[in-house]
Scaffold this motif. Structure first.
Motif, short mmCIF file in Angstrom:
data_model
loop_
_atom_site.label_atom_id
_atom_site.label_comp_id
_atom_site.label_asym_id
_atom_site.label_seq_id
_atom_site.Cartn_x
_atom_site.Cartn_y
_atom_site.Cartn_z
N THR A 66 0.86 -1.18 0.00
CA THR A 66 0.00 0.00 0.00
C THR A 66 0.89 1.23 0.00
OG1 THR A 66 -1.50 -1.19 1.43
CG2 THR A 66 -1.89 1.15 1.20
N VAL A 67 0.70 2.10 -0.98
CA VAL A 67 1.44 3.36 -0.99
C VAL A 67 0.42 4.47 -0.86
CG1 VAL A 67 2.93 4.89 -2.32
CG2 VAL A 67 3.21 2.42 -2.52
N LEU A 68 0.68 5.38 0.09
CA LEU A 68 -0.19 6.54 0.25
C LEU A 68 0.58 7.76 -0.20
CD1 LEU A 68 -2.60 5.41 1.88
CD2 LEU A 68 -2.36 7.49 3.19
N THR A 69 0.00 8.51 -1.12
CA THR A 69 0.78 9.62 -1.66
C THR A 69 -0.11 10.81 -2.00
OG1 THR A 69 2.25 10.26 -3.48
CG2 THR A 69 0.60 8.60 -3.97
N PRO A 70 0.46 12.02 -1.93
CA PRO A 70 -0.27 13.16 -2.47
C PRO A 70 -0.52 12.91 -3.96
CG PRO A 70 1.66 13.88 -1.22
CD PRO A 70 1.76 12.41 -1.36
N ALA A 71 -1.65 13.35 -4.44
CA ALA A 71 -2.04 13.04 -5.82
C ALA A 71 -0.99 13.50 -6.84
CB ALA A 71 -3.39 13.67 -6.13
N ASP A 72 -0.25 14.56 -6.52
CA ASP A 72 0.78 15.07 -7.43
C ASP A 72 1.83 14.02 -7.80
OD1 ASP A 72 -0.46 17.40 -7.11
OD2 ASP A 72 1.09 18.36 -5.87
N TYR A 73 2.02 13.04 -6.93
CA TYR A 73 3.11 12.10 -7.16
C TYR A 73 2.64 10.77 -7.72
CZ TYR A 73 5.97 15.35 -4.50
OH TYR A 73 6.63 16.47 -4.06
N ILE A 74 1.39 10.66 -8.13
CA ILE A 74 0.88 9.38 -8.64
C ILE A 74 1.78 8.85 -9.76
CG2 ILE A 74 -0.99 8.26 -9.91
CD1 ILE A 74 -2.94 10.00 -8.41
N LEU A 88 11.37 5.59 -2.79
CA LEU A 88 10.03 6.18 -2.73
C LEU A 88 10.06 7.52 -2.01
CD1 LEU A 88 6.94 5.61 -3.23
CD2 LEU A 88 6.89 4.85 -0.85
N LYS A 89 10.77 7.53 -0.88
CA LYS A 89 10.84 8.77 -0.09
C LYS A 89 11.51 9.88 -0.88
CE LYS A 89 8.88 8.02 3.83
NZ LYS A 89 7.70 8.77 4.19
N SER A 90 12.63 9.57 -1.54
CA SER A 90 13.34 10.66 -2.20
C SER A 90 12.56 11.14 -3.43
CB SER A 90 14.78 10.25 -2.55
OG SER A 90 14.77 9.31 -3.58
N ARG A 91 11.85 10.25 -4.10
CA ARG A 91 11.12 10.70 -5.28
C ARG A 91 9.85 11.46 -4.95
NH1 ARG A 91 11.68 6.28 -10.02
NH2 ARG A 91 13.78 5.60 -9.50
N THR A 92 9.35 11.28 -3.74
CA THR A 92 8.12 11.99 -3.39
C THR A 92 8.41 13.05 -2.33
OG1 THR A 92 7.56 10.38 -1.67
CG2 THR A 92 6.68 9.97 -3.86
N ARG A 93 9.66 13.42 -2.22
CA ARG A 93 10.11 14.40 -1.24
C ARG A 93 9.61 14.08 0.16
NH1 ARG A 93 8.46 19.10 -3.95
NH2 ARG A 93 9.00 20.41 -2.21
N GLY A 94 9.58 12.78 0.47
CA GLY A 94 9.22 12.36 1.81
C GLY A 94 7.72 12.27 2.06
N TYR A 95 6.90 12.59 1.07
CA TYR A 95 5.46 12.65 1.33
C TYR A 95 4.74 11.32 1.24
CZ TYR A 95 5.42 17.69 1.62
OH TYR A 95 5.62 18.97 2.04
N ALA A 96 5.28 10.38 0.48
CA ALA A 96 4.56 9.11 0.34
C ALA A 96 4.92 8.20 1.50
CB ALA A 96 4.91 8.44 -0.98
N SER A 97 3.99 7.36 1.92
CA SER A 97 4.33 6.36 2.92
C SER A 97 3.96 4.98 2.35
CB SER A 97 3.62 6.63 4.23
OG SER A 97 2.23 6.70 4.05
N PHE A 98 4.53 3.96 2.95
CA PHE A 98 4.50 2.65 2.32
C PHE A 98 4.40 1.57 3.37
CE2 PHE A 98 7.62 -0.81 1.35
CZ PHE A 98 6.90 -1.45 0.35
N ASP A 99 3.62 0.54 3.06
CA ASP A 99 3.53 -0.60 3.96
C ASP A 99 3.25 -1.84 3.12
OD1 ASP A 99 3.44 -2.08 6.26
OD2 ASP A 99 2.33 -0.55 7.34
#
Ligand code: GTP
Length: 604
Positions: free
Chosen positions: A415-423, A467-478
């Motif tokens: 599961t990746v949660l991300t701001p829509a800008d980074y889809i 994932l963190k570096s490409r989304t500037r830390g905004y996405a989270s992952f599990d």
């Protein structure tokens, strides 16, 4: 305490959303730790104590509470006992988390009011829902100027159902709203149900090794009563032990005369190894045993393997002792001796996941003073040979040499949660990692939950960092393990002058074999000192070479720097050269300093 007056709950949250701080505040408000004794992260003191070898981890704390604002009739002013059960926060320990959740009837779902829902919030929520827990949604850190309680209350209510106005707002830091939360727990979390006259059954949700008291086992009683001095049996192994002590943590261990239906506490039998008291197992009475365990018991199964080698070879016995010690407290840790051409004597170790590996390695280095090098983490492959034989491969250098008809690799549900800008960014990354998009949901206008099926091998290495570096830390992952599937995998070997260097063999996808080969060969060309002859560095799949570099020959003349005839000085230099040689490893005719192997294996 009568079951009607008990409430068993846990707090689930994404990391840093303030679980420990809130737990501390609850201990203080319920009066079991007074303000003067209160230190930050009272429950977390465990780590420090563990380092010093004394363990009194409170995995479950019992707190008295008398609600003042309950809306249900007959509750205000009555004395309740609340058991707060701690859950390990990370996916590596999903099985442990789910056992802790199974010991509760309710979960406080804690969300940072300045951050909103994150991937671990969801992963934990799904686990809680699978266990049929009542969910108490709570926004934390409302004292922060950046808090947006209105916005996230809506998000949270949208996720768990209900009215945004019913989402509690608290600050674990200042204590605002915490009393109302305790009242809400009494109201929303159901009382435990069980049969007091049935044979005793209790589920183990944690067990820890304590230097002074042996293994301390944390249980939740489901039926019947467990009493001190009786003989108990573990249902999965039939092993019997004498119950030396039974009690509750409040938060110091307090012996009691027995634990009944719905109660949560600890027991001590004097055993020295947590493997005799495993998470998920059911404890029953030896003289009047129950017929069915509480739930299915699962053996912890290592998912990620890595070789651990002491940098100083003479530390090998120390490493073995250290692993034996850690094992006392970690039933999931697996290890067996391994010998490597490049790295000498060490252990092949199995872990639940990458975090488990990192924690273990860190503890070996910090608590036991070991300097270690670990080989690249590998997942478990199931290989079917043409002659029908099946082989389980946890070490790439042991990949079967016969004709292979199929290789299966483990996959995860991520599961990746991300701001829509980074889809787009996330999709690109997951695609590179051979991921399959399974679904996508908008949690709000600008936040998206993306579900992927990914090969585990593609995430164990550096997925999280990428994932963190490409989304500037905004996405989270599990993620959660989800069976295995066949894939086009090959084993790439690295050869020095035709000799295979075991520590560098890797099992990779066919499309990535070339890149891996080129990367390793060029890394080694730079790291291996010149010899008196030319050394080819090759990457090969079976007999087929896919990349080649050459370390050019040189005649290394240490005496060249010496002018004149000072013989003592010459001798000194020769001595020095000899010493340097001791740390050399021979691969065929090629001398390689161990540092070169270590540098080539390090990831940064
Ligand atoms: P563990 O995973 O158990 O370590 O806890 P946690 O990561 O969920 O959170 P922890 O309680 O360690 O808090 C994380 C950070 O948030 C710390 O720096 C806390 O001081 C801070 N914090 C926690 N609660 C509050 C709060 O209510 N208000 C503010 N302003 N900060 C808080």
């Amino acid at each position: 305490t009568a079951p009607e007056r008990l409430r068993n709950f846990c707090i689930i949250a994404h990391i840093d959303h303030g679980k420990s701080t809130l737990a501390d505040r609850m201990l203080q408000i319920t009066g079991i730790v007074d303000a003067r004794a209160m230190r930050a992260q009272y429950l977390d003191r465990m780590d420090i104590e563990r380092e010093r070898g004394i363990t009194i981890k409170s995995q479950a704390v019992r707190m008295p509470w008398t609600p003042q604002t309950s809306t249900a009739p007959g509750r205000v002013g009555q004395a309740y006992a609340l058991n707060m059960i701690d859950t390990p926060g990370h996916v590596d320990f999903t099985y442990e988390v789910s056992r802790s959740l199974a010991a509760c009837e309710g979960a406080v779902l804690l969300v940072d009011a300045a951050q909103g829902i994150e991937a671990q919030t969801l992963a934990n929520l799904y686990l809680a829902m699978e266990n049929d827990l009542a969910i108490v949604p709570v926004l934390n850190k409302i004292d922060l100027p950046a808090a947006q309680p209105e916005r996230y209350a809506e998000e949270l209510a949208g996720l768990v159902g209900g009215d945004p106005a019913d989402v509690l707002r608290v600050s674990g830091k200042t204590g605002v709203g915490v009393e109302a939360l305790l009242d809400r727990i009494v109201d929303v979390v159901p009382a435990p149900v069980g049969d007091p006259d049935a044979p005793a059954r209790a589920m183990i949700f944690d067990s820890v090794y304590d230097t002074y008291r042996g293994v301390v086992t944390y249980v939740r009683v489901v039926d019947g009563v467990l009493r001190p001095r009786e003989r108990i049996a573990m249902m999965s192994t039939r092993a019997q032990h004498d119950l030396l002590e039974i009690g509750v943590s409040s938060p110091e261990p307090t012996p009691s005369e027995g634990l009944g239906v719905g109660e949560v506490g600890y027991l001590i039998t004097g055993v020295k190894d947590v493997r005799q008291s495993r998470v998920g197992d059911t404890v029953t009475s030896a003289s009047k045993p129950a017929s069915e365990p509480v739930g299915a018991y699962e053996d912890p199964k290592p998912m990620v393997f890595s070789g651990l080698f002491p940098i100083d070879g003479s530390d090998y016995p120390l490493l073995r002792d250290a692993l034996d010690k850690l094992k006392l407290n970690d039933a999931a840790l697996a290890y067996e001796p391994e010998t490597s051409v490049a790295l000498g004597f060490g252990f092949r170790c199995g872990f639940l996941g990458l975090l488990h590996l990192e924690i273990t390695r860190d503890r070996l280095e910090r608590e036991f003073g070991l300097d270690l090098i670990s080989t690249a983490p590998s997942v478990v492959y199931e290989v079917t040979l043409d002659d029908g034989r099946e082989v389980t491969v946890t070490n790439p250098s042991e990949y079967p040499s016969g004709k292979v008809s199929e290789v299966r690799e483990p996959v995860v549900k991520a599961t990746v949660l991300t701001p829509a800008d980074y889809i787009g960014t996330v999709m690109e990354l997951c695609q590179q990692r051979r991921g399959e998009l399974q679904g996508m949901d908008y949690l709000s206008e600008d936040r998206v939950e993306m579900r992927y099926r990914l090969p585990m091998a593609e995430i164990v290495f550096d997925f999280f960092d990428a994932l963190k570096s490409r989304t500037r830390g905004y996405a989270s992952f599990d993620y959660d393990v989800d069976g295995d599937q066949a894939a086009d995998l090959v084993k790439v070997d690295i050869l020095l002058q035709g000799e295979q260097v075991d520590a560098f063999s890797a099992i990779v996808h066919k499309d990535k074999a070339y890149a891996y080969g080129v990367m390793m060969a060029s890394k080694l060309r730079e790291l291996i000192p010149r010899q008196q002859f030319e050394v080819p560095v090759q990457a090969a799949i079976g007999a087929r070479v896919i990349a080649r570099e050459t370390v050019r020959a040189i005649r290394k003349d240490v005496l060249a720097k010496c002018y004149g005839g000072d013989i003592t000085r010459k001798r000194k230099l020769l001595e020095k050269q000899k010493e340097g040689k001791k740390r050399m490893k021979m691969v065929g005719r090629v001398e390689v300093p161990q540092e070169a192997f270590i540098a080539a294996l390090s990831t940064d």
